[in-house]
Motif scaffolding. Structure first.
Motif, mmCIF file in Angstrom:
data_model
loop_
_atom_site.group_PDB
_atom_site.id
_atom_site.type_symbol
_atom_site.label_atom_id
_atom_site.label_comp_id
_atom_site.label_asym_id
_atom_site.label_seq_id
_atom_site.Cartn_x
_atom_site.Cartn_y
_atom_site.Cartn_z
ATOM 1 N N SER A 1 0.422 -0.711 -0.199
ATOM 2 C CA SER A 1 -0.125 0.241 0.434
ATOM 3 C C SER A 1 0.455 1.061 0.143
ATOM 4 C CB SER A 1 -0.633 0.017 1.173
ATOM 5 O OG SER A 1 -0.302 -0.158 2.462
ATOM 6 N N ALA A 2 0.825 1.967 0.106
ATOM 7 C CA ALA A 2 1.164 3.743 0.333
ATOM 8 C C ALA A 2 2.294 3.378 1.101
ATOM 9 C CB ALA A 2 -0.004 5.023 0.602
ATOM 10 N N GLU A 3 3.486 3.938 0.677
ATOM 11 C CA GLU A 3 4.997 3.972 1.390
ATOM 12 C C GLU A 3 5.598 5.242 1.229
ATOM 13 O OE1 GLU A 3 5.841 2.304 3.385
ATOM 14 O OE2 GLU A 3 5.365 0.281 3.595
ATOM 15 N N LEU A 4 5.122 5.830 2.082
ATOM 16 C CA LEU A 4 6.192 7.153 1.840
ATOM 17 C C LEU A 4 7.517 7.267 2.582
ATOM 18 C CD1 LEU A 4 3.404 9.446 4.176
ATOM 19 C CD2 LEU A 4 4.034 9.076 2.311
ATOM 20 N N GLY A 5 8.098 6.482 2.905
ATOM 21 C CA GLY A 5 9.147 5.636 2.979
ATOM 22 C C GLY A 5 10.274 5.486 1.587
ATOM 23 N N TYR A 6 9.211 6.279 0.480
ATOM 24 C CA TYR A 6 10.489 5.315 -0.992
ATOM 25 C C TYR A 6 9.747 7.131 -1.426
ATOM 26 C CZ TYR A 6 10.025 0.849 0.133
ATOM 27 O OH TYR A 6 10.289 0.214 1.665
ATOM 28 N N ILE A 7 9.872 7.583 -0.914
ATOM 29 C CA ILE A 7 9.799 9.570 -2.628
ATOM 30 C C ILE A 7 11.195 9.532 -2.090
ATOM 31 C CG2 ILE A 7 7.963 10.331 -0.609
ATOM 32 C CD1 ILE A 7 9.546 12.518 0.666
ATOM 33 N N LYS A 8 11.885 10.421 -2.968
ATOM 34 C CA LYS A 8 12.655 10.506 -3.026
ATOM 35 C C LYS A 8 13.366 11.466 -2.375
ATOM 36 C CE LYS A 8 14.217 8.341 -7.236
ATOM 37 N NZ LYS A 8 15.206 7.664 -7.975
ATOM 38 N N CYS A 9 15.302 11.401 -1.837
ATOM 39 C CA CYS A 9 15.806 12.309 -0.737
ATOM 40 C C CYS A 9 17.467 12.065 -1.306
ATOM 41 C CB CYS A 9 15.325 11.369 -0.012
ATOM 42 S SG CYS A 9 16.324 12.470 1.813
ATOM 43 N N GLY A 10 17.720 12.638 -1.243
ATOM 44 C CA GLY A 10 19.166 12.341 -1.606
ATOM 45 C C GLY A 10 19.734 12.395 -3.567
ATOM 46 N N SER A 11 21.295 12.086 -3.255
ATOM 47 C CA SER A 11 21.440 12.107 -4.688
ATOM 48 C C SER A 11 22.933 11.295 -4.834
ATOM 49 C CB SER A 11 22.089 13.523 -4.738
ATOM 50 O OG SER A 11 22.935 14.481 -4.160
ATOM 51 N N GLU A 12 23.013 10.072 -4.024
ATOM 52 C CA GLU A 12 24.153 10.216 -3.756
ATOM 53 C C GLU A 12 24.295 8.173 -4.616
ATOM 54 O OE1 GLU A 12 25.913 9.366 0.046
ATOM 55 O OE2 GLU A 12 24.903 11.242 0.795
ATOM 56 N N LYS A 13 22.865 8.330 -5.418
ATOM 57 C CA LYS A 13 22.585 6.664 -6.279
ATOM 58 C C LYS A 13 22.935 5.652 -5.140
ATOM 59 C CE LYS A 13 22.315 8.617 -10.068
ATOM 60 N NZ LYS A 13 20.228 7.816 -10.716
ATOM 61 N N ARG A 14 22.326 6.180 -3.691
ATOM 62 C CA ARG A 14 22.084 4.704 -3.387
ATOM 63 C C ARG A 14 21.186 3.267 -3.946
ATOM 64 N NH1 ARG A 14 22.360 6.219 3.293
ATOM 65 N NH2 ARG A 14 24.855 7.897 3.455
#
Length: 398
Positions: free
Chosen positions: A236-249
């Motif tokens: 279901s909706a998972e807010l932890g998977y919005i974009k954050c950072g730019s280190e290609k993790r």
């Protein structure tokens, strides 16, 4: 009456509901293909309203028994049926499987692993790093991961017709991911020709990170796993998977630079391990007992409190990532309050104070509108468990 206001004729429907007060019998064994004298344990999987379980185990050293579990041996080679009865004051039901147990001297050396390196084919997969072949390479940290709506399926080609009696599945938790990502509902099918498949096991309420499903031994060259419910509800909706950072993790979802990859406890532990590798003089090494696998999310905070430069950097970066993510969510949803749970919430104000400062300084309209407060869940890391217990109580008290 239809859309044109024309009246039709009425109809009567009668529905007969099953009597759910009667228990539903079900069981499983830990092994179904065994050598003479080898111990086999049977476990009742009957419904929770079962009060008494009775077993009939023809040919075993204990041919009848009572209890949720029973362990027996079979002295003679052969094929044996198993049956059990589940009872309560409302009635009883029975479950039986013919040919469920096969006893043979050929099993004296134990069961053979047939799947490792087998040919694989799946309906879909996220990317080349999570392709079907990684489901059978023997490395739990690698995986097959499907994309799109369930159900999903993966089929293994064993190369020739073999005797198959069990399937072990290592779910997300076994590979180091959250237990919320463990497969909840799945079914196992087998086939000799790859065209006609027979279901041998169906699981609808799994929560475990590792599952062992034994079934009556069958001849098969192809084994198919059909995933009906890929997670415990995390699809279901998972807010932890919005974009954050730019280190290609790389995130556990298959994408890069999700908030989860920077601001989760797992991410903090991973960063702490890497920091300790690069800085052996850091207090992190002492806190984990010189064993990186013993590192936990509390240790960077402890190191920071003691003045350790590496610990301070880790905590500052972690809070910065988390603050950026929370600010985005506040701008989108503008909630009344933001409540943090989980193990890291034990840090209390060391976590909430900098988060609130960031929120008040960076939320859109911070000078003219209400900014939500970040607080720690009153029941801390037990909040989820207490909520689940409250839900059960609510349902039972209706």
């Amino acid at each position: 009456m239809n859309a044109l206001l024309a009246e039709g004729t009425s109809a009567t429907v009668t529905m007969d509901w099953p009597d759910n007060s009667i228990p539903k019998a079900a069981f499983a064994a830990d092994i179904t293909l065994a050598a003479p004298g080898e111990t086999i344990t049977f476990q009742s999987l009957s419904s929770q309203n079962t009060q008494k379980v009775t077993w009939t185990l023809s040919g075993a050293d204990k041919e009848s028994a009572e209890g949720e579990t029973v362990s027996v041996t079979y002295a003679e080679e052969g094929v044996y049926a198993v049956s059990m009865k589940a009872e309560n004051e409302s009635g009883s039901s029975e479950a039986s499987i013919d040919g469920y147990i096969v006893i043979t001297q050929k099993a004296s050396d134990g069961l053979s692993l047939l799947s490792q390196g087998a040919g694989t084919e799946a309906d879909t997969y996220v990317n080349d790093n999570e392709a079907p072949q990684f489901a059978v390479d023997g490395d739990y940290t690698k995986k097959w991961c499907a994309t799109g709506s369930a159900p999903h399926e993966i089929t293994l080609d064993l190369g020739s017709v073999r005797t198959v009696s069990a399937v072990d599945v290592y779910h997300a938790e076994a590979g180091g991911e959250s237990k919320d990502m463990n497969t909840k509902s799945y079914a196992i099918f087998v086939s000799e020709d790859g065209a006609s498949f027979e279901e041998v096991r169906s699981v609808t309420r799994n929560t475990a990170g590792t599952t062992h499903d034994a079934f009556a031994p069958v001849k098969a060259q192809y084994v198919k796993l059909v995933v009906n419910k890929p997670t415990q509800g995390s699809d279901s909706a998972e807010l932890g998977y919005i974009k954050c950072g730019s280190e290609k993790r790389r995130c556990t979802c298959g994408r890069y630079d999700c908030l989860e990859a920077y601001a989760s406890a797992t991410a903090l532990i991973g960063d702490a391990k890497e920091m300790a590798r690069q800085h052996p003089e850091s207090m992190l090494w002492e806190l984990c007992g010189h064993d990186l696998e013993a590192m936990n999310a509390k240790m960077p905070f402890d190191a920071a409190d003691a003045g350790d430069a590496c610990g301070k950097t880790l905590v500052e970066n972690y809070i910065s990532y988390l603050a950026d993510g929370i600010t985005d969510l506040a701008n989108i949803f503008r909630p009344d309050i933001i409540v943090l749970g989980g193990g890291v919430c034990a840090q209390g104000e060391k976590l909430t104070n900098p988060l609130n400062r960031h929120l008040h300084g960076n939320c859109f309209g911070n000078a003219v509108t209400y900014i939500p407060q970040v607080v720690i869940a009153k029941n801390g890391n037990l909040a989820g468990l207490i909520g689940a217990a409250g839900l059960v109580y609510h349902q039972l008290s209706k």
